[in-house]
Design a protein around this motif. Structure first.
Motif, PDB file in Angstrom:
ATOM      1  N   LEU A 153       0.992  -1.130  -0.056  1.00  0.00           N
ATOM      2  CA  LEU A 153       0.161  -0.004   0.059  1.00  0.00           C
ATOM      3  C   LEU A 153       0.889   1.104   0.014  1.00  0.00           C
ATOM      4  O   LEU A 153       1.947   1.293   0.797  1.00  0.00           O
ATOM      5  CB  LEU A 153      -0.888  -0.028   1.288  1.00  0.00           C
ATOM      6  N   ALA A 154       0.511   2.097  -0.912  1.00  0.00           N
ATOM      7  CA  ALA A 154       1.200   3.591  -0.843  1.00  0.00           C
ATOM      8  C   ALA A 154       0.388   4.472   0.178  1.00  0.00           C
ATOM      9  O   ALA A 154      -0.946   4.587  -0.013  1.00  0.00           O
ATOM     10  CB  ALA A 154       1.308   4.013  -2.175  1.00  0.00           C
ATOM     11  N   PRO A 155       1.049   4.928   1.209  1.00  0.00           N
ATOM     12  CA  PRO A 155       0.334   5.873   2.114  1.00  0.00           C
ATOM     13  C   PRO A 155      -0.823   6.879   1.439  1.00  0.00           C
ATOM     14  O   PRO A 155      -1.718   7.149   1.886  1.00  0.00           O
ATOM     15  CB  PRO A 155       1.299   6.542   2.646  1.00  0.00           C
ATOM     16  N   LEU A 156       0.058   7.474   0.400  1.00  0.00           N
ATOM     17  CA  LEU A 156      -0.726   8.784  -0.277  1.00  0.00           C
ATOM     18  C   LEU A 156      -1.981   8.144  -1.075  1.00  0.00           C
ATOM     19  O   LEU A 156      -2.957   8.792  -1.216  1.00  0.00           O
ATOM     20  CB  LEU A 156       0.100   9.774  -0.826  1.00  0.00           C
ATOM     21  N   GLY A 157      -1.798   7.099  -1.750  1.00  0.00           N
ATOM     22  CA  GLY A 157      -2.847   6.654  -2.572  1.00  0.00           C
ATOM     23  C   GLY A 157      -3.911   5.440  -1.963  1.00  0.00           C
ATOM     24  O   GLY A 157      -4.781   5.151  -2.794  1.00  0.00           O
ATOM     25  N   PHE A 158      -3.620   5.369  -0.624  1.00  0.00           N
ATOM     26  CA  PHE A 158      -4.301   4.544   0.094  1.00  0.00           C
ATOM     27  C   PHE A 158      -5.977   4.861   0.092  1.00  0.00           C
ATOM     28  O   PHE A 158      -6.689   4.145  -0.203  1.00  0.00           O
ATOM     29  CB  PHE A 158      -4.130   4.288   1.498  1.00  0.00           C
ATOM     30  N   LEU A 159      -6.161   5.994   0.190  1.00  0.00           N
ATOM     31  CA  LEU A 159      -7.566   6.596   0.544  1.00  0.00           C
ATOM     32  C   LEU A 159      -8.250   6.515  -0.882  1.00  0.00           C
ATOM     33  O   LEU A 159      -9.350   6.123  -0.961  1.00  0.00           O
ATOM     34  CB  LEU A 159      -7.526   8.148   1.079  1.00  0.00           C
ATOM     35  N   ILE A 160      -7.615   7.228  -2.148  1.00  0.00           N
ATOM     36  CA  ILE A 160      -7.940   6.980  -3.118  1.00  0.00           C
ATOM     37  C   ILE A 160      -8.379   5.414  -3.467  1.00  0.00           C
ATOM     38  O   ILE A 160      -9.431   5.019  -4.283  1.00  0.00           O
ATOM     39  CB  ILE A 160      -6.982   7.494  -4.308  1.00  0.00           C
ATOM     40  N   SER A 161      -7.496   4.463  -3.260  1.00  0.00           N
ATOM     41  CA  SER A 161      -7.733   3.075  -3.319  1.00  0.00           C
ATOM     42  C   SER A 161      -8.834   2.595  -2.844  1.00  0.00           C
ATOM     43  O   SER A 161      -9.682   1.616  -3.204  1.00  0.00           O
ATOM     44  CB  SER A 161      -6.452   2.268  -3.086  1.00  0.00           C
ATOM     45  N   VAL A 162      -8.986   2.961  -1.504  1.00  0.00           N
ATOM     46  CA  VAL A 162     -10.345   2.543  -0.873  1.00  0.00           C
ATOM     47  C   VAL A 162     -11.503   3.067  -1.376  1.00  0.00           C
ATOM     48  O   VAL A 162     -12.555   2.109  -1.548  1.00  0.00           O
ATOM     49  CB  VAL A 162     -10.343   2.996   0.695  1.00  0.00           C
ATOM     50  N   LEU A 163     -11.671   4.318  -1.912  1.00  0.00           N
ATOM     51  CA  LEU A 163     -12.745   4.938  -2.211  1.00  0.00           C
ATOM     52  C   LEU A 163     -13.023   4.024  -3.669  1.00  0.00           C
ATOM     53  O   LEU A 163     -14.041   3.662  -4.177  1.00  0.00           O
ATOM     54  CB  LEU A 163     -12.530   6.344  -2.667  1.00  0.00           C
ATOM     55  N   PHE A 164     -11.982   4.049  -4.742  1.00  0.00           N
ATOM     56  CA  PHE A 164     -12.059   3.241  -5.925  1.00  0.00           C
ATOM     57  C   PHE A 164     -12.578   1.937  -5.766  1.00  0.00           C
ATOM     58  O   PHE A 164     -13.344   1.501  -6.508  1.00  0.00           O
ATOM     59  CB  PHE A 164     -10.656   3.342  -6.763  1.00  0.00           C
TER      60      PHE A 164
END
Length: 136
Positions: A31-42
């Motif tokens: 998991l990339a910390p900055l992309g985690f939220l976008i990934s969860v949403l997606f």
């Protein structure tokens, strides 16, 4: 509308937990910390939108998949999430086999346990209304 928002919140929380547990358990799941939220949403959006489609396809064409609809949807969601976001990277065949199962089981547990914690007051209020309505 409230039910849809509650379900969406549970999807988001369950998927976040699922991704975190998969990253913790599986060495090829990153998991990339900055992309985690976008990934969860997606991932949540893909599962919410594709779930009914996968179910319809399974009922029509592959009846054996009926029991694994959520698992198949989770796999598709993870696949699309790794393609379209920078928050999740999955390496290795074994990780690809195990990751959807890990995420799915955590989401399943979250769907059972989180409402008991998050919606405790609402559920208690409804139980109280049911009990008072049943008494003359």
């Amino acid at each position: 509308m409230i039910r849809f928002l509650a379900t969406s919140l549970l999807y988001l929380m369950g998927n976040a937990l699922g991704l975190l547990v998969a990253a913790w358990l599986l060495p090829g799941f990153h998991l990339a910390p900055l992309g985690f939220l976008i990934s969860v949403l997606f991932l949540s959006l893909v599962e919410i939108l594709l779930g009914p489609f996968v179910f319809k396809m399974a009922v029509s064409y592959v009846p054996a998949l009926r029991g694994g609809i959520a698992l198949v949807t989770t796999f598709i969601g993870l696949l699309l999430t790794t393609i379209f976001t920078n928050g999740v990277r999955i390496e290795g065949v074994l990780t690809w086999v195990l990751a959807p199962f890990v995420v799915w089981i955590v989401v399943l547990l979250a769907a059972v346990l989180l409402p008991l914690v998050l919606f405790k007051k609402v559920l208690a209020g409804r139980r109280g209304e049911s009990a008072s309505a049943a008494q003359p």
